[in-house]
Design a protein around this motif. Structure first.
Motif, PDB file in Angstrom:
ATOM      1  N   ASP A   1       0.309 -41.981 -18.968  1.00  0.00           N
ATOM      2  CA  ASP A   1      -1.239 -41.969 -18.722  1.00  0.00           C
ATOM      3  C   ASP A   1      -1.379 -41.289 -17.112  1.00  0.00           C
ATOM      4  O   ASP A   1      -0.911 -41.544 -16.302  1.00  0.00           O
TER       5      ASP A   1
ATOM      6  N   ILE B   1      -2.246 -43.542 -14.194  1.00  0.00           N
ATOM      7  CA  ILE B   1      -1.056 -44.587 -13.682  1.00  0.00           C
ATOM      8  C   ILE B   1      -0.267 -43.559 -12.889  1.00  0.00           C
ATOM      9  O   ILE B   1       0.245 -43.984 -11.980  1.00  0.00           O
TER      10      ILE B   1
ATOM     11  N   ARG C   1      -1.572 -42.955  -9.472  1.00  0.00           N
ATOM     12  CA  ARG C   1      -1.238 -43.793  -8.637  1.00  0.00           C
ATOM     13  C   ARG C   1       0.345 -43.807  -8.128  1.00  0.00           C
ATOM     14  O   ARG C   1       0.450 -44.086  -6.915  1.00  0.00           O
ATOM     15  N   LEU C   2       1.094 -43.406  -9.104  1.00  0.00           N
ATOM     16  CA  LEU C   2       2.564 -43.360  -8.629  1.00  0.00           C
ATOM     17  C   LEU C   2       2.516 -42.093  -7.769  1.00  0.00           C
ATOM     18  O   LEU C   2       3.225 -42.188  -6.631  1.00  0.00           O
TER      19      LEU C   2
ATOM     20  N   LEU D   1       7.386 -53.133  -5.046  1.00  0.00           N
ATOM     21  CA  LEU D   1       7.069 -53.447  -6.398  1.00  0.00           C
ATOM     22  C   LEU D   1       7.959 -54.647  -7.229  1.00  0.00           C
ATOM     23  O   LEU D   1       7.676 -55.503  -7.852  1.00  0.00           O
TER      24      LEU D   1
ATOM     25  N   LEU E   1      11.056 -48.732 -13.498  1.00  0.00           N
ATOM     26  CA  LEU E   1       9.649 -48.546 -13.294  1.00  0.00           C
ATOM     27  C   LEU E   1       8.850 -47.692 -14.423  1.00  0.00           C
ATOM     28  O   LEU E   1       7.681 -48.135 -14.753  1.00  0.00           O
TER      29      LEU E   1
ATOM     30  N   ASP F   1       8.076 -50.544 -17.083  1.00  0.00           N
ATOM     31  CA  ASP F   1       7.144 -51.193 -16.531  1.00  0.00           C
ATOM     32  C   ASP F   1       5.624 -50.417 -16.548  1.00  0.00           C
ATOM     33  O   ASP F   1       4.607 -51.209 -16.897  1.00  0.00           O
ATOM     34  N   LYS F   2       5.550 -49.270 -16.301  1.00  0.00           N
ATOM     35  CA  LYS F   2       4.495 -48.686 -16.323  1.00  0.00           C
ATOM     36  C   LYS F   2       4.197 -47.675 -17.629  1.00  0.00           C
ATOM     37  O   LYS F   2       2.986 -47.241 -17.887  1.00  0.00           O
TER      38      LYS F   2
ATOM     39  N   PHE G   1       5.718 -45.368 -19.223  1.00  0.00           N
ATOM     40  CA  PHE G   1       6.255 -43.971 -18.759  1.00  0.00           C
ATOM     41  C   PHE G   1       7.434 -43.300 -19.663  1.00  0.00           C
ATOM     42  O   PHE G   1       8.079 -44.334 -20.203  1.00  0.00           O
TER      43      PHE G   1
END
Length: 198
Positions: A14, A17, A20-21, A43, A87, A90-91, A93
């Motif tokens: 996305d 998101i 933001r990363l 995190l 990561l 969780d996101k 990706f």
């Protein structure tokens, strides 16, 4: 002092998101000297990840219309991709990487289809740039060029294709290493299946 493992990482997902990363990585680069440890503890409190963000690109779009973010991380000895795999999960990706630690002869990627990282071999040679190849045939062509440039007129590509990577490296060291060119290494990337990153 630990050897440095160079990691090139791409996250796909996305756009918002990913942005933001990107911003978090830039903040780490500016405020924490690139510490992944501090970011990891923000995190996942209690995580003990050692590494340093080295660089971050912009969020981009593939030809297929997917958004991705590419960044580099330096770690000690090994890729230590468990943090980035977590990561990514969780996101939401997809996560691809390539890792190199020449001193330990460690070369890895989880990009099975070469979507972002199609390199399968790397050549380190003092008198040439670090060169990446996506196939053994390309590697053999590169070696033939080096032999020709050094004045060797005979290099049988067909026979070379039958050699293992270690045998090609040995041939290169015999003929291409001398007083001015003191090192010659060929690395072969191990394909690490998704979910088995380490």
């Amino acid at each position: 002092m630990a050897n440095i493992c160079f990691n090139d990482i791409t996250m796909v997902g996305d756009k918002a998101i990913l942005q933001r990363l990107h911003d978090d990585i830039e903040r780490c680069l500016n405020d924490n000297e690139g510490s992944v440890y501090r970011y990891g503890n923000e995190l996942y409190p209690g995580s003990n990840y050692e590494g340093w963000f080295d660089d971050v690109g912009e969020v981009n779009k593939t030809n297929e219309g997917e958004y991705f973010l590419r960044f580099t991380v330096d770690t000690k000895w090994t890729p230590a991709m468990d943090f980035f795999a977590r990561l990514a999960k969780d996101k939401g990706f997809r996560f691809y990487y390539t890792a190199e630690e020449p001193g330990c002869e460690l070369y890895q990627t989880n990009d099975v289809n070469g979507e972002f990282y199609d390199e399968r071999y790397v050549l380190y040679c003092r008198e040439c740039e670090i060169t990446y190849y996506s196939s053994k045939e390309d590697l053999v062509d590169g070696l033939a060029f080096l032999f020709k440039r050094r004045g060797y007129k005979v290099f049988n590509k067909e026979s070379a294709m039958e050699c293992s990577i270690k045998e090609l490296e040995k041939i290169g060291r015999i003929f291409l290493v001398d007083g001015t060119n003191t090192w010659f290494d060929i690395g072969e990337f191990e394909i690490v299946p998704a979910g088995e990153e380490r």
